[in-house]
Design a protein around this motif. Structure first.
Motif, mmCIF file in Angstrom:
data_model
loop_
_atom_site.group_PDB
_atom_site.id
_atom_site.type_symbol
_atom_site.label_atom_id
_atom_site.label_comp_id
_atom_site.label_asym_id
_atom_site.label_seq_id
_atom_site.Cartn_x
_atom_site.Cartn_y
_atom_site.Cartn_z
ATOM 1 N N GLU A 1 40.638 30.658 36.904
ATOM 2 C CA GLU A 1 40.887 31.003 38.307
ATOM 3 C C GLU A 1 40.775 32.500 38.541
ATOM 4 N N GLN A 2 41.246 33.300 37.589
ATOM 5 C CA GLN A 2 41.141 34.754 37.719
ATOM 6 C C GLN A 2 39.672 35.197 37.732
ATOM 7 N N ARG B 1 38.003 34.328 41.071
ATOM 8 C CA ARG B 1 38.347 35.261 42.144
ATOM 9 C C ARG B 1 37.523 36.539 42.037
ATOM 10 N N MET B 2 37.315 37.015 40.804
ATOM 11 C CA MET B 2 36.519 38.225 40.612
ATOM 12 C C MET B 2 35.053 37.998 40.966
ATOM 13 N N ASN C 1 33.692 35.761 42.977
ATOM 14 C CA ASN C 1 33.373 35.294 44.325
ATOM 15 C C ASN C 1 32.685 36.377 45.151
#
Length: 438
Positions: free
Chosen positions: A293-294, A297-298, A300
């Motif tokens: 997930e981290q 997010r980066m 995207n």
């Protein structure tokens, strides 16, 4: 010597038995005289004895079987007779000059008093001849065996010396840098096995040396390109008079981009060096979902800039034994690689638990990978499209880092083309539950 000892023991048994028979025939006499001894000896079978003597208690010979030169009436001073008169049984045997010479004696008792002695002597040439023949055969056989052993030893020493010489030559050649040299030693003995292991080691050395040279060459080339670009841009700025500020700003921006590229290459090289040296972080139980997930997010923002639709589907409870930073780098490199080469397309990421493995798939709908390049895409500095890869900012080391990291943790990574177009990268870790591999 063993055969002589056997004959000696046989002689002792035989002569002592003969002496016992004679002593028994004389044991009923209260005293010994020439007449009663001769009468008693008349019924005794003397077998193959060469001489028999009977003496009284003083050692005077009363009976002698020698026909000529008899010693009747004389005193017998043989050592064996003296021992018998002292109350001891005596036996001696010697071998030499083609004959066994055996002597035995025992005392004659009457009411526990020594009244005389019996002495027998045997001169045996038959068994001596047999023993001499046996010893001669043994000597000849020993000589033949010694000769055969010497010849075999000489041949074996030459063979072994030749093999060892070939092995030493091969070692010296490899030590001098000729990693393609091999020890040509055939056979199944220990030296041949050592040569096979040496050749296997040399193969690995040659592979390692080739990889090192290729790595140094590729690294030098990769570092040289941004350095040359920086030098060209700085020379243009320095040599151009009254340069437009906008152009200067553009050149400086390009210099910054090349510097960032140098930094990325350097970081990737340092990471590969750590992997090669085995400098890995201490493994711990890590849930892959939060790390994924981290990364998403980066990535995207990067995906939006390139017009890539980035989506993911992940299951919970996907735990592995590894370092968190390693998992982050593996996921980041795979997703970043897919986004770079899928401009205007879509990238799907999935994380699931399957067959005691945690499986990460990164799929895109880009141009895919040529079949001839699939086996080599994980090689260091290898690029399918070099011009496009540099334009996208790749260093050619990301997939190599992913593969080395996965293998160090007992996992695997592989690449394939999708049937509908595009490529898919699949990373698999051993599933861990409670800090142990399942």
């Amino acid at each position: 010597m063993v055969s002589e000892d056997l004959v000696f023991r046989s002689k002792e048994t035989t002569l002592q038995s003969n002496v016992s028979v004679i002593v028994y025939s004389l044991s009923g006499l209260d005293q010994l005289t020439e007449e009663n001894v001769a009468a008693a000896m008349a019924v005794v079978e003397e077998a193959s004895l060469s001489r028999v003597l009977v003496t009284n208690g003083m050692g005077r010979i009363l009976y002698d079987t020698r026909e000529t030169g008899g010693a009747i009436g004389e005193y017998g001073l043989y050592t064996e007779i003296v021992q018998a008169l002292l109350g001891n049984d005596a036996f001696t045997c010697t071998y030499g000059r083609g004959a066994f010479r055996s002597r035995a004696s025992s005392p004659v008792l009457y009411r526990n008093q020594i009244i005389g002695a019996v002495y027998v002597y045997e001169y045996d040439t038959e068994q001596a001849a047999l023993l001499a023949g046996l010893q001669g055969n043994l000597l000849r056989l020993s000589a033949v065996i010694a000769l055969v052993v010497a010849v075999l030893s000489l041949l074996l020493s030459k063979v072994l010396t030749r093999k060892i010489g070939l092995l030493l030559t091969a070692i010296r050649q490899v030590r001098a840098g000729a990693y393609s040299h091999r020890a040509d030693i055939r056979g199944t003995d220990e030296i041949a096995q050592i040569a096979q292991e040496f050749n296997s080691l040399t193969d690995r050395l040659q592979t390692t040396e080739s990889a090192r040279r290729r790595f140094v060459s590729d690294a030098s080339h990769e570092l040289k390109t941004p350095l040359a670009a920086i030098r060209l841009l700085t020379d243009s700025i320095l040599q151009t008079e009254d340069i437009d500020p906008a152009i200067t700003r553009e050149f400086v921006s390009d210099i910054g981009q090349e510097a960032e590229r140098l930094a990325r290459i350097t970081e990737d090289l340092l990471r590969l060096t750590q992997l090669d040296s085995g400098a890995m972080g201490k493994p711990e139980l890590v849930d892959v979902l939060p790390v994924l997930e981290q990364v998403m997010r980066m990535m995207n923002l990067v995906a939006q800039e390139k017009g890539v639709e980035l989506t993911y589907d992940a299951a919970e409870g996907c735990t592995v034994l590894a370092a968190k930073d390693e998992i982050h780098q593996v996921i980041y490199n795979l997703v970043d690689n897919a986004v770079k080469y899928s401009a205007g397309g879509a990238v799907q990421v999935s994380l699931r638990w399957h067959s005691e493995q945690v499986v990460l798939e990164v799929a895109d709908n880009g141009a895919g990978i040529p079949e001839e390049d699939l086996p080599r895409i994980f090689q260091r500095f290898y690029r399918v499209d070099k011009a496009r890869s540099r334009a996208a900012g790749g260093t050619g080391l990301g997939l190599s880092i992913v593969q080395d990291t996965m293998e160090k943790r007992g996992g695997t990574v592989e690449a394939a083309n999708r049937p509908g177009g595009g490529a898919v990268f699949t990373a698999r870790w051993p599933y861990a539950r409670g800090g142990e591999l399942s």
